[in-house]
Scaffold this motif. Structure first.
Motif, PDB file in Angstrom:
ATOM      1  N   ASP A 156     -39.381 -13.740 -24.162  1.00 20.47           N
ATOM      2  CA  ASP A 156     -39.864 -12.595 -23.400  1.00 20.47           C
ATOM      3  C   ASP A 156     -38.921 -12.444 -22.214  1.00 20.47           C
ATOM      4  O   ASP A 156     -39.006 -13.199 -21.246  1.00 20.47           O
ATOM      5  CB  ASP A 156     -41.305 -12.858 -22.961  1.00 20.47           C
ATOM      6  CG  ASP A 156     -41.932 -11.702 -22.214  1.00 20.47           C
ATOM      7  OD1 ASP A 156     -41.304 -10.625 -22.126  1.00 20.47           O
ATOM      8  OD2 ASP A 156     -43.052 -11.869 -21.700  1.00 20.47           O
ATOM      9  N   ASP A 157     -37.985 -11.491 -22.322  1.00 19.71           N
ATOM     10  CA  ASP A 157     -36.882 -11.402 -21.371  1.00 19.71           C
ATOM     11  C   ASP A 157     -36.779 -10.042 -20.690  1.00 19.71           C
ATOM     12  O   ASP A 157     -37.077  -9.009 -21.291  1.00 19.71           O
ATOM     13  CB  ASP A 157     -35.541 -11.630 -22.089  1.00 19.71           C
ATOM     14  CG  ASP A 157     -35.356 -13.023 -22.604  1.00 19.71           C
ATOM     15  OD1 ASP A 157     -35.848 -13.971 -21.968  1.00 19.71           O
ATOM     16  OD2 ASP A 157     -34.686 -13.181 -23.637  1.00 19.71           O
ATOM     17  N   TYR A 158     -36.286 -10.097 -19.448  1.00 18.45           N
ATOM     18  CA  TYR A 158     -35.802  -8.899 -18.788  1.00 18.45           C
ATOM     19  C   TYR A 158     -34.310  -8.780 -19.110  1.00 18.45           C
ATOM     20  O   TYR A 158     -33.636  -9.798 -19.300  1.00 18.45           O
ATOM     21  CB  TYR A 158     -35.934  -9.002 -17.271  1.00 18.45           C
ATOM     22  CG  TYR A 158     -37.338  -9.053 -16.748  1.00 18.45           C
ATOM     23  CD1 TYR A 158     -38.276  -8.085 -17.121  1.00 18.45           C
ATOM     24  CD2 TYR A 158     -37.730 -10.047 -15.861  1.00 18.45           C
ATOM     25  CE1 TYR A 158     -39.580  -8.127 -16.625  1.00 18.45           C
ATOM     26  CE2 TYR A 158     -39.028 -10.093 -15.351  1.00 18.45           C
ATOM     27  CZ  TYR A 158     -39.939  -9.128 -15.739  1.00 18.45           C
ATOM     28  OH  TYR A 158     -41.208  -9.184 -15.237  1.00 18.45           O
ATOM     29  N   ILE A 159     -33.817  -7.554 -19.116  1.00 22.98           N
ATOM     30  CA  ILE A 159     -32.388  -7.304 -19.244  1.00 22.98           C
ATOM     31  C   ILE A 159     -31.907  -6.808 -17.881  1.00 22.98           C
ATOM     32  O   ILE A 159     -32.512  -5.913 -17.286  1.00 22.98           O
ATOM     33  CB  ILE A 159     -32.083  -6.276 -20.350  1.00 22.98           C
ATOM     34  CG1 ILE A 159     -32.604  -6.804 -21.705  1.00 22.98           C
ATOM     35  CG2 ILE A 159     -30.582  -5.969 -20.412  1.00 22.98           C
ATOM     36  CD1 ILE A 159     -32.534  -5.791 -22.834  1.00 22.98           C
ATOM     37  N   TYR A 160     -30.834  -7.416 -17.401  1.00 25.67           N
ATOM     38  CA  TYR A 160     -30.251  -7.064 -16.105  1.00 25.67           C
ATOM     39  C   TYR A 160     -28.794  -6.665 -16.315  1.00 25.67           C
ATOM     40  O   TYR A 160     -28.136  -7.151 -17.233  1.00 25.67           O
ATOM     41  CB  TYR A 160     -30.295  -8.259 -15.147  1.00 25.67           C
ATOM     42  CG  TYR A 160     -31.582  -8.366 -14.389  1.00 25.67           C
ATOM     43  CD1 TYR A 160     -31.693  -7.872 -13.086  1.00 25.67           C
ATOM     44  CD2 TYR A 160     -32.698  -8.965 -14.944  1.00 25.67           C
ATOM     45  CE1 TYR A 160     -32.869  -7.967 -12.378  1.00 25.67           C
ATOM     46  CE2 TYR A 160     -33.895  -9.068 -14.254  1.00 25.67           C
ATOM     47  CZ  TYR A 160     -33.964  -8.565 -12.964  1.00 25.67           C
ATOM     48  OH  TYR A 160     -35.138  -8.655 -12.259  1.00 25.67           O
ATOM     49  N   GLU A 161     -28.313  -5.790 -15.426  1.00 25.27           N
ATOM     50  CA  GLU A 161     -26.927  -5.357 -15.495  1.00 25.27           C
ATOM     51  C   GLU A 161     -26.319  -5.301 -14.101  1.00 25.27           C
ATOM     52  O   GLU A 161     -27.002  -4.950 -13.126  1.00 25.27           O
ATOM     53  CB  GLU A 161     -26.844  -3.986 -16.161  1.00 25.27           C
ATOM     54  CG  GLU A 161     -25.424  -3.503 -16.357  1.00 25.27           C
ATOM     55  CD  GLU A 161     -25.351  -2.237 -17.185  1.00 25.27           C
ATOM     56  OE1 GLU A 161     -25.451  -2.365 -18.436  1.00 25.27           O
ATOM     57  OE2 GLU A 161     -25.205  -1.152 -16.613  1.00 25.27           O
ATOM     58  N   TYR A 162     -25.053  -5.650 -14.045  1.00 22.49           N
ATOM     59  CA  TYR A 162     -24.267  -5.561 -12.813  1.00 22.49           C
ATOM     60  C   TYR A 162     -23.064  -4.694 -13.113  1.00 22.49           C
ATOM     61  O   TYR A 162     -22.257  -5.011 -13.993  1.00 22.49           O
ATOM     62  CB  TYR A 162     -23.824  -6.964 -12.375  1.00 22.49           C
ATOM     63  CG  TYR A 162     -22.951  -6.976 -11.155  1.00 22.49           C
ATOM     64  CD1 TYR A 162     -23.507  -6.877  -9.880  1.00 22.49           C
ATOM     65  CD2 TYR A 162     -21.567  -7.080 -11.274  1.00 22.49           C
ATOM     66  CE1 TYR A 162     -22.694  -6.883  -8.753  1.00 22.49           C
ATOM     67  CE2 TYR A 162     -20.757  -7.093 -10.151  1.00 22.49           C
ATOM     68  CZ  TYR A 162     -21.329  -6.994  -8.898  1.00 22.49           C
ATOM     69  OH  TYR A 162     -20.537  -7.007  -7.778  1.00 22.49           O
TER      70      TYR A 162
END
Length: 164
Positions: A156-162
């Motif tokens: 169960d994951d969040y997706i993050y972007e930079y």
């Protein structure tokens, strides 16, 4: 502490897998349970799995070194326009000392050197410490995903972007 990323060589994959298992158990046993962590390291971070990811999928594995010792590891997967930060773990004694921020800066630099537009990652929704670290660096949450990884386990994951 200054850090450097040192590419893991094929002959190091077995000790790397053992190093990984230690870091994952200290980071995740309390969150996911020992059985799921063992399943994940045996399935996705064994020496054979690492070798296959590097050979067939183009993954890059690095030891993170500081003060002449191995203090973590990182796995990256360059894609068409983005760099997937697959793994970034520090030894238990090095967590919370600002080294993760330095490692994230090194990852962003690798992406920039390759002309990529962003770094993205997945992080367990219950891993508040990692979420804070990514957000502090400047990552933005873009999505949420639940993935069946087999044997009755899910991530169960969040997706993050930079953005670079």
């Amino acid at each position: 502490m200054d850090i450097r990323f040192v590419p893991a060589q094929k002959e190091e994959y077995a000790p790397l897998a053992q190093f990984i298992a230690r870091q994952w158990h200290t980071a995740y046993d309390g969150l996911l349970g020992e059985a799921q962590v063992k399943y994940m390291t045996d399935t996705f971070q064994s020496a054979a799995a690492i070798e296959r990811q590097v050979r067939e999928e183009g993954y890059l594995y690095y030891y993170i070194e500081g003060e002449g010792r191995r203090i973590g590891y990182c796995a990256l997967h360059p894609e068409k326009e983005k760099l997937f930060l697959s793994k970034l773990y520090l030894t238990e004694e090095e967590r919370g000392r600002g080294i993760g921020q330095k490692a994230l800066a090194a990852v962003a630099e690798i992406a920039a050197e390759r002309g990529l537009k962003a770094v993205y990652l997945t992080v367990n929704t219950g891993n508040a410490r990692a979420v804070r670290a990514y957000e502090k660096f400047g990552f933005t949450r873009t999505d949420h995903t639940v993935t069946d990884i087999g044997s009755g386990f899910v991530m169960d994951d969040y997706i993050y972007e930079y953005r670079i």
